[in-house]
Design a protein around this motif. Structure first.
Motif, mmCIF file in Angstrom:
data_model
loop_
_atom_site.group_PDB
_atom_site.id
_atom_site.type_symbol
_atom_site.label_atom_id
_atom_site.label_comp_id
_atom_site.label_asym_id
_atom_site.label_seq_id
_atom_site.Cartn_x
_atom_site.Cartn_y
_atom_site.Cartn_z
ATOM 1 N N VAL A 50 31.199 38.549 40.887
ATOM 2 C CA VAL A 50 30.999 38.443 42.432
ATOM 3 C C VAL A 50 31.487 36.580 43.105
ATOM 4 O O VAL A 50 31.283 35.980 42.476
ATOM 5 C CB VAL A 50 29.575 38.586 43.052
ATOM 6 N N THR A 51 32.439 37.033 43.847
ATOM 7 C CA THR A 51 32.531 35.869 44.860
ATOM 8 C C THR A 51 32.130 34.804 45.657
ATOM 9 O O THR A 51 31.241 35.296 45.611
ATOM 10 C CB THR A 51 34.343 36.266 45.568
ATOM 11 N N ALA A 52 32.710 34.719 46.281
ATOM 12 C CA ALA A 52 31.567 33.212 46.227
ATOM 13 C C ALA A 52 30.960 33.677 48.223
ATOM 14 O O ALA A 52 30.642 33.299 49.042
ATOM 15 C CB ALA A 52 31.849 32.560 47.279
ATOM 16 N N THR A 53 32.418 34.882 48.636
ATOM 17 C CA THR A 53 32.429 35.554 49.866
ATOM 18 C C THR A 53 30.800 37.336 49.385
ATOM 19 O O THR A 53 30.297 37.447 50.409
ATOM 20 C CB THR A 53 33.432 36.165 50.032
ATOM 21 N N GLY A 54 30.475 36.685 48.375
ATOM 22 C CA GLY A 54 28.897 37.681 48.212
ATOM 23 C C GLY A 54 29.988 39.237 47.536
ATOM 24 O O GLY A 54 29.413 40.400 47.719
ATOM 25 N N ARG A 55 31.423 40.057 48.075
ATOM 26 C CA ARG A 55 31.681 40.356 47.074
ATOM 27 C C ARG A 55 32.553 40.198 46.079
ATOM 28 O O ARG A 55 33.312 39.745 45.706
ATOM 29 C CB ARG A 55 33.075 41.196 47.924
ATOM 30 N N ARG A 56 32.605 41.555 45.540
ATOM 31 C CA ARG A 56 33.100 41.913 43.800
ATOM 32 C C ARG A 56 34.148 42.361 44.216
ATOM 33 O O ARG A 56 35.114 42.338 44.082
ATOM 34 C CB ARG A 56 32.338 42.469 43.154
ATOM 35 N N ASP A 57 34.840 41.259 43.039
ATOM 36 C CA ASP A 57 36.711 41.498 42.667
ATOM 37 C C ASP A 57 36.668 42.489 40.991
ATOM 38 O O ASP A 57 36.625 42.056 40.533
ATOM 39 C CB ASP A 57 36.462 39.691 41.827
ATOM 40 N N PHE A 58 37.514 43.128 41.869
ATOM 41 C CA PHE A 58 37.749 44.915 40.574
ATOM 42 C C PHE A 58 39.174 44.573 40.546
ATOM 43 O O PHE A 58 39.349 45.280 39.966
ATOM 44 C CB PHE A 58 37.426 46.289 41.488
ATOM 45 N N ARG A 59 39.804 43.060 40.069
ATOM 46 C CA ARG A 59 41.280 43.398 39.594
ATOM 47 C C ARG A 59 40.896 43.582 37.969
ATOM 48 O O ARG A 59 42.195 44.386 37.723
ATOM 49 C CB ARG A 59 41.668 42.280 40.789
ATOM 50 N N GLY A 60 40.167 42.432 37.716
ATOM 51 C CA GLY A 60 40.696 42.760 36.392
ATOM 52 C C GLY A 60 39.992 43.718 35.944
ATOM 53 O O GLY A 60 41.101 44.304 34.892
ATOM 54 N N LEU A 61 39.223 44.571 36.028
ATOM 55 C CA LEU A 61 38.561 45.727 35.410
ATOM 56 C C LEU A 61 39.883 46.901 35.634
ATOM 57 O O LEU A 61 40.081 47.424 34.942
ATOM 58 C CB LEU A 61 37.407 45.949 35.720
ATOM 59 N N THR A 62 40.341 47.009 37.142
ATOM 60 C CA THR A 62 41.444 47.976 37.077
ATOM 61 C C THR A 62 42.388 47.920 36.599
ATOM 62 O O THR A 62 43.124 48.528 36.084
ATOM 63 C CB THR A 62 41.836 47.789 38.976
ATOM 64 N N ALA A 63 43.072 46.226 36.499
ATOM 65 C CA ALA A 63 43.833 46.339 36.075
ATOM 66 C C ALA A 63 43.839 46.451 34.290
ATOM 67 O O ALA A 63 44.989 46.991 33.788
ATOM 68 C CB ALA A 63 44.247 44.823 35.608
ATOM 69 N N LEU A 64 42.741 46.639 33.406
ATOM 70 C CA LEU A 64 42.785 46.863 32.198
ATOM 71 C C LEU A 64 42.581 48.435 31.888
ATOM 72 O O LEU A 64 43.222 48.377 30.814
ATOM 73 C CB LEU A 64 41.426 45.867 31.737
ATOM 74 N N LEU A 65 42.272 48.859 33.214
ATOM 75 C CA LEU A 65 41.873 50.557 33.004
ATOM 76 C C LEU A 65 43.049 50.885 33.753
ATOM 77 O O LEU A 65 43.867 52.089 32.263
ATOM 78 C CB LEU A 65 40.486 51.208 34.388
ATOM 79 N N GLU A 66 44.208 50.584 34.119
ATOM 80 C CA GLU A 66 45.914 50.792 34.374
ATOM 81 C C GLU A 66 46.214 49.925 33.861
ATOM 82 O O GLU A 66 47.993 51.006 33.279
ATOM 83 C CB GLU A 66 45.669 50.704 35.642
ATOM 84 N N GLN A 67 46.348 49.360 32.616
ATOM 85 C CA GLN A 67 47.278 48.895 31.589
ATOM 86 C C GLN A 67 48.269 49.707 30.805
ATOM 87 O O GLN A 67 49.511 50.421 31.077
ATOM 88 C CB GLN A 67 46.709 47.632 30.648
ATOM 89 N N PRO A 68 47.069 50.980 30.342
ATOM 90 C CA PRO A 68 47.924 51.924 29.392
ATOM 91 C C PRO A 68 49.323 52.662 30.439
ATOM 92 O O PRO A 68 50.073 52.822 29.990
ATOM 93 C CB PRO A 68 46.841 52.539 28.933
ATOM 94 N N VAL A 69 48.470 52.661 31.592
ATOM 95 C CA VAL A 69 49.376 54.217 32.481
ATOM 96 C C VAL A 69 50.343 53.529 32.951
ATOM 97 O O VAL A 69 51.283 53.858 33.179
ATOM 98 C CB VAL A 69 48.310 54.166 33.802
ATOM 99 N N ARG A 70 50.725 51.788 33.147
ATOM 100 C CA ARG A 70 52.100 50.847 33.438
ATOM 101 C C ARG A 70 52.631 51.372 32.610
ATOM 102 O O ARG A 70 54.106 51.027 32.722
ATOM 103 C CB ARG A 70 51.428 49.342 33.776
ATOM 104 N N ALA A 71 52.838 50.917 31.522
ATOM 105 C CA ALA A 71 53.148 50.789 30.305
ATOM 106 C C ALA A 71 53.417 52.447 29.597
ATOM 107 O O ALA A 71 54.308 52.839 28.708
ATOM 108 C CB ALA A 71 52.790 50.000 29.254
ATOM 109 N N GLY A 72 53.216 53.361 30.354
ATOM 110 C CA GLY A 72 52.971 54.881 29.359
ATOM 111 C C GLY A 72 54.132 54.768 29.765
ATOM 112 O O GLY A 72 55.289 54.440 30.755
#
Length: 478
Positions: A50-72
């Motif tokens: 949860v960031t300072a604005t009260g919103r969640r930052d999904f970039r880290g989890l998204t990058a982890l899930l998409e990493q095999p796709v980008r390298a596939g």
């Protein structure tokens, strides 16, 4: 418990934002992870911050899930797999912890082939929970070694795996795997057209009902086609390309069911039900005994009902006896009993779709063999089929005497449905066991006199909206 497989997508971040968001009606409460792929590390590190604005930052989890796709190697365009596991209403009172949900999800995904151990570079996935009664699963379909896992036939595999999980955890509602005994449901286009034209049923459903009645009353394909034409059905036969005298198939249409340019819409027998192709009907009829035109009267009708009741009683005993020793013979008997109920429904209710007609449709599902197979006729099934033809030839019930005889036959058919339920339970064909149980209850209601034997005219109701393709057709708002 049931697992629903949603449409595949291409935006991991958009799906995660929806799942961790408030929901369409503020129904998402305390969204959090309960499980992830083996080797993902602590769940607290994967949880969107949860960031300072009260919103969640999904970039880290998204990058982890998409990493095999980008390298596939040549990943699919729609690589996001989304499913949800939900408890049945009768199980929602149970307090299931996050640990239990994680265990159930991992067992289901392991059986389906989504979850693997850390030594196997498989798919990356997460399971999150934002309600007490269900969890969501998000996976990307490219393995960590670069290969794509297409997850073909994922929906039936998920249903089977979820059923096994529900058994292990002793949940009340367990949806069994598909057994391929249900007939094809109408397409939404057919349903919409039926509503626009004011039909109570789609042409496909109406044709199935008329073809089933003709099958029950016929003993050969010549008699079958003649009965269809007498019922006002358009019949088109297909001849062999090598022998023009040989008929290899058929298609049927309703006079009022046509395309925009006025051409009739034909349905082949296999498009109505898996066991209605001509070759399977021939095997189902076998070699019937010649049946001369009987004298039709009230006394003869009563005697026909009594003969049929005696045959049904003997058949029920045989089904119970052969449920475990010779299920093939019991299968042929069950199909013939379904035909007898169909003929009785027309003798009692005519063309009006009353309680017996609805019971006959469900009985047909309970009696059908797996994958549209048809067993060879036996002496017992031939006897029941002869009774079905005799009841059809006797015509409509017209008085108290034959109505009482019909009620007695209905009660005997209810007992046979009970025996059929025992057979399906022994075979672990639970969808059909449930159908047989429903038929037995409905026939007992009719036989007890709580449903009129001669049904009044029914008010046509619109054809219900079908669920096409199980849970896969529901689009997600992302």
């Amino acid at each position: 418990m049931i697992t629903r497989v949603h449409r595949r997508g291409s935006r991991v971040g958009g799906l995660l934002r929806y799942l961790w968001g408030p929901g369409k009606a503020e129904e998402h409460v305390n969204p959090h992870l309960v499980a992830a792929w083996d080797g993902a590390g602590p769940l607290a590190d994967l949880e969107p911050e949860v960031t300072a604005t009260g919103r969640r930052d999904f970039r880290g989890l998204t990058a982890l899930l998409e990493q095999p796709v980008r390298a596939g190697y040549r990943p699919p365009k729609k690589f996001v797999w989304h499913a949800s596991m939900r408890l049945a209403p009768e199980d929602r009172h149970r307090s299931i912890s996050d640990t239990t949900w994680a265990s159930m999800v991992e067992q289901m995904l392991t059986e389906v082939g989504v979850a693997t151990t850390a030594t196997d570079p498989g798919l990356r996935w997460i399971a999150m929970r934002h309600a007490d009664d269900h969890v969501h699963i998000v996976a990307t379909l490219v393995r960590e070694d670069g290969r794509t896992n297409w997850l073909r036939n994922d929906y039936p595999r998920c249903v089977k795996a979820t059923y096994n999980v529900a058994r292990r955890y002793n949940l009340h509602r367990r949806v069994p795997p598909a057994d391929r005994t249900a007939h094809r449901r109408p397409h939404p286009v057919e349903v919409s057209k039926a509503r626009r034209t004011g039909r109570a049923q789609t042409p496909r459903d109406e044709l199935r009902r008329r073809v089933r009645a003709a099958v029950a009353a016929a003993g050969s394909e010549e008699e079958f086609f003649a009965r269809l034409r007498e019922a006002g059905v358009l019949v088109r036969v297909r001849h062999s390309s090598t022998d023009p005298e040989q008929i290899t198939g058929y298609a049927v249409a309703l006079p009022g069911g046509h395309t925009a340019d006025g051409q009739p819409v034909y349905f082949g027998g296999g498009r109505l039900a898996p066991d209605m192709t001509l070759s399977k009907l021939r095997l189902r009829w076998g070699t019937p005994k010649p049946l001369s035109a009987p004298t039709v009267g009230r006394a003869e009708r009563v005697e026909a009902m009594r003969q049929a009741a005696a045959a049904v009683t003997a058949a029920a005993e045989e089904i119970r006896r052969e449920a475990r020793t010779a299920p093939g013979r019991a299968q042929a008997t069950a199909v013939a009993a379904a035909d007898l109920l169909t003929s009785l429904a027309y003798a009692v209710e005519g063309d009006r779709r009353g309680q017996l007609h609805r019971a006959a449709e469900v009985f047909d599902r309970a009696a059908r063999d797996l994958y549209g197979r048809v067993r060879r006729a036996t002496s017992r099934s031939q006897e029941l089929r002869a009774m079905s033809r005799l009841v059809a030839l006797m015509g409509r019930i017209s008085g108290d005497d034959d109505a009482v005889a019909a009620l007695a036959l209905v009660m005997d058919l209810a007992r046979l449905a009970d025996a059929l339920e025992d057979l399906r339970q022994a075979q672990q064909r639970l969808h059909q066991a449930e159908a047989a149980r429903a038929v037995a209850g409905a026939l007992q209601v009719v036989a007890a006199g709580r449903q009129q034997v001669v049904a009044p005219p029914l008010t046509p109701t619109p054809t219900p909206e079908p669920t096409v393709g199980g849970g896969r057709r529901a689009a997600r708002g992302r």
